[in-house]
Design a protein around this motif. Sequence first.
Motif, mmCIF file in Angstrom:
data_model
loop_
_atom_site.group_PDB
_atom_site.id
_atom_site.type_symbol
_atom_site.label_atom_id
_atom_site.label_comp_id
_atom_site.label_asym_id
_atom_site.label_seq_id
_atom_site.Cartn_x
_atom_site.Cartn_y
_atom_site.Cartn_z
ATOM 1 N N ASN A 31 0.877 -1.169 0.000
ATOM 2 C CA ASN A 31 0.000 0.000 0.000
ATOM 3 C C ASN A 31 0.913 1.218 0.000
ATOM 4 O O ASN A 31 2.134 1.094 0.135
ATOM 5 C CB ASN A 31 -0.964 0.005 1.199
ATOM 6 N N THR A 32 0.338 2.375 -0.159
ATOM 7 C CA THR A 32 1.159 3.583 -0.184
ATOM 8 C C THR A 32 0.299 4.770 0.236
ATOM 9 O O THR A 32 -0.924 4.639 0.420
ATOM 10 C CB THR A 32 1.765 3.818 -1.582
ATOM 11 N N VAL A 33 0.929 5.902 0.395
ATOM 12 C CA VAL A 33 0.207 7.137 0.719
ATOM 13 C C VAL A 33 0.429 8.124 -0.414
ATOM 14 O O VAL A 33 1.569 8.405 -0.788
ATOM 15 C CB VAL A 33 0.681 7.731 2.059
ATOM 16 N N HIS A 34 -0.664 8.608 -0.971
ATOM 17 C CA HIS A 34 -0.609 9.617 -2.035
ATOM 18 C C HIS A 34 -0.860 10.986 -1.426
ATOM 19 O O HIS A 34 -1.802 11.180 -0.651
ATOM 20 C CB HIS A 34 -1.670 9.321 -3.099
ATOM 21 N N THR A 35 -0.013 11.945 -1.768
ATOM 22 C CA THR A 35 -0.160 13.313 -1.267
ATOM 23 C C THR A 35 -0.782 14.187 -2.348
ATOM 24 O O THR A 35 -0.270 14.282 -3.467
ATOM 25 C CB THR A 35 1.199 13.902 -0.848
ATOM 26 N N LYS B 13 -2.951 17.111 1.483
ATOM 27 C CA LYS B 13 -3.682 16.059 2.183
ATOM 28 C C LYS B 13 -3.151 14.684 1.770
ATOM 29 O O LYS B 13 -2.761 14.483 0.624
ATOM 30 C CB LYS B 13 -5.181 16.169 1.898
ATOM 31 N N ARG B 14 -3.170 13.756 2.717
ATOM 32 C CA ARG B 14 -2.597 12.430 2.524
ATOM 33 C C ARG B 14 -3.713 11.402 2.372
ATOM 34 O O ARG B 14 -4.672 11.391 3.153
ATOM 35 C CB ARG B 14 -1.688 12.070 3.700
ATOM 36 N N TYR B 15 -3.566 10.539 1.362
ATOM 37 C CA TYR B 15 -4.576 9.526 1.073
ATOM 38 C C TYR B 15 -3.934 8.140 1.061
ATOM 39 O O TYR B 15 -2.999 7.885 0.297
ATOM 40 C CB TYR B 15 -5.233 9.793 -0.287
ATOM 41 N N LEU B 16 -4.418 7.265 1.923
ATOM 42 C CA LEU B 16 -3.968 5.880 1.913
ATOM 43 C C LEU B 16 -4.511 5.199 0.661
ATOM 44 O O LEU B 16 -5.714 5.251 0.391
ATOM 45 C CB LEU B 16 -4.480 5.162 3.169
ATOM 46 N N GLY C 31 -7.674 10.648 3.941
ATOM 47 C CA GLY C 31 -8.622 9.919 3.119
ATOM 48 C C GLY C 31 -8.059 8.580 2.694
ATOM 49 O O GLY C 31 -6.918 8.231 3.011
ATOM 50 N N VAL C 32 -8.877 7.828 1.971
ATOM 51 C CA VAL C 32 -8.473 6.510 1.490
ATOM 52 C C VAL C 32 -8.957 6.342 0.057
ATOM 53 O O VAL C 32 -10.035 6.812 -0.315
ATOM 54 C CB VAL C 32 -9.034 5.389 2.397
ATOM 55 N N ILE C 33 -8.125 5.699 -0.757
ATOM 56 C CA ILE C 33 -8.465 5.397 -2.147
ATOM 57 C C ILE C 33 -8.330 3.889 -2.315
ATOM 58 O O ILE C 33 -7.275 3.317 -2.013
ATOM 59 C CB ILE C 33 -7.533 6.146 -3.120
ATOM 60 N N CYS C 34 -9.394 3.235 -2.781
ATOM 61 C CA CYS C 34 -9.400 1.775 -2.826
ATOM 62 C C CYS C 34 -10.191 1.270 -4.025
ATOM 63 O O CYS C 34 -10.662 2.039 -4.857
ATOM 64 C CB CYS C 34 -9.988 1.213 -1.532
ATOM 65 N N GLY C 35 -10.334 -0.040 -4.087
ATOM 66 C CA GLY C 35 -11.120 -0.705 -5.127
ATOM 67 C C GLY C 35 -11.911 -1.829 -4.481
ATOM 68 O O GLY C 35 -12.600 -1.634 -3.501
ATOM 69 N N HIS C 36 -11.809 -3.018 -5.073
ATOM 70 C CA HIS C 36 -12.297 -4.292 -4.539
ATOM 71 C C HIS C 36 -13.795 -4.529 -4.699
ATOM 72 O O HIS C 36 -14.194 -5.597 -5.158
ATOM 73 C CB HIS C 36 -11.888 -4.458 -3.073
ATOM 74 N N ILE C 37 -14.655 -3.598 -4.303
ATOM 75 C CA ILE C 37 -16.085 -3.905 -4.291
ATOM 76 C C ILE C 37 -16.812 -3.451 -5.564
ATOM 77 O O ILE C 37 -18.038 -3.553 -5.640
ATOM 78 C CB ILE C 37 -16.786 -3.316 -3.047
#
Length: 270
Positions: free
Chosen positions: A113-117, A122-125, A207-213
Motif C-alpha cells: 500500500n502507499t500514501v498519495h499526497t 492532504k494524505r490519502y492511503l 482519506g483513502v483510495i481503494c477498489g475491490h467492491i
Amino acid sequence: MGSYDVSDESPERRFRTLFISDVHLGARGSQADLLLDFLRYHDADTIYLVGDIVDGWALKSSWHWPQSHNDLVQKLLRKARKGAKVIYIPGNHDEFLRNYYGTHFGGIDVVENTVHTGVDGKRYLVIHGDIFDLVVQNARWLAHLGDKAYDFAIQMNRFVNFFRRMFGVPYWSLSQWAKQKVKNAVNYIGAFEQALAAEARRHEADGVICGHIHYAVIRDEAGIRYMNCGDWVESCTALVEHDDGHFEIITWADQLRKAVPVPQVAARAA
C-alpha cells in the motif's frame, strides 16, 4: 452530469494522477478494450493500479487472454517507459504479486500500500481493500462462489442489454442495481467504507483510495474522504486527480467516445 466529446484527433487529457482498479485481465467479463481506449485519450504523471488488475483466480480455472488484454499490459508498460510513475498495489485476485513487494519491473513499482499526497498536502492511503472483506479473509470458498455468481450476473447483463440495445434503451446493470437496492449489499458496502475509513485514520491520513467492491464513489465517511475507483468489468470507471487538486470519477462510454463525470455522494444511503 456533464460530458464532453472526444475525437481521434483530440489531444490527450492529462491528469496529475490516475487511479485504476479491478480490471480483471484473464476474466471473460473484463472490458480491457474499453480501458485501452480510455488510456489512448487520457494520461497522467502518476498512475496507481489499485489491485485486481490481473485475475489469477479466473486464469487458474480457465485460460483466457485475448489480444486486448496483452495490448493493455503493453500500453501500461509504454506509459511507464515514457515517464509516468506507475505503482501497482496487488489485490486478492492478483495476490501472486504480493510475493514481489518492493520490486521494480518494466518501470512499475509493486507495493503493499502507499500514501498519495494531494496538491493541497492532504494524505490519502491507497490500498486495494480486500483485507477488510471478512468473506475473502475468513471464507475463501464463499468468496470464490460469490465470484462465480458475479460472473453469472455479468452474463445476464449482456443478455438483457443485447435486447435493450435493439430497442435503443441505455445500458442497465443488474449487479449495480442490486448493490444500491438490496439491503444486505448496502450494509456490506457501508461496513466496508467504515473499515477503510478507520484504516486511513490509523495511518493518520485524510482519506483513502481503494477498489475491490466494484462500486465507484467519492464521499465523506466520518471525517475521512473515501474514494473507490470502481471497476472495468461493468461500470468502466477511473478516479482522477486534476492539476488543481480536485478528484473526479469518470465513466468511459466507448460507443460515444464520451467521458461522463460521476456526481459525488455526500452521505451514505441508509
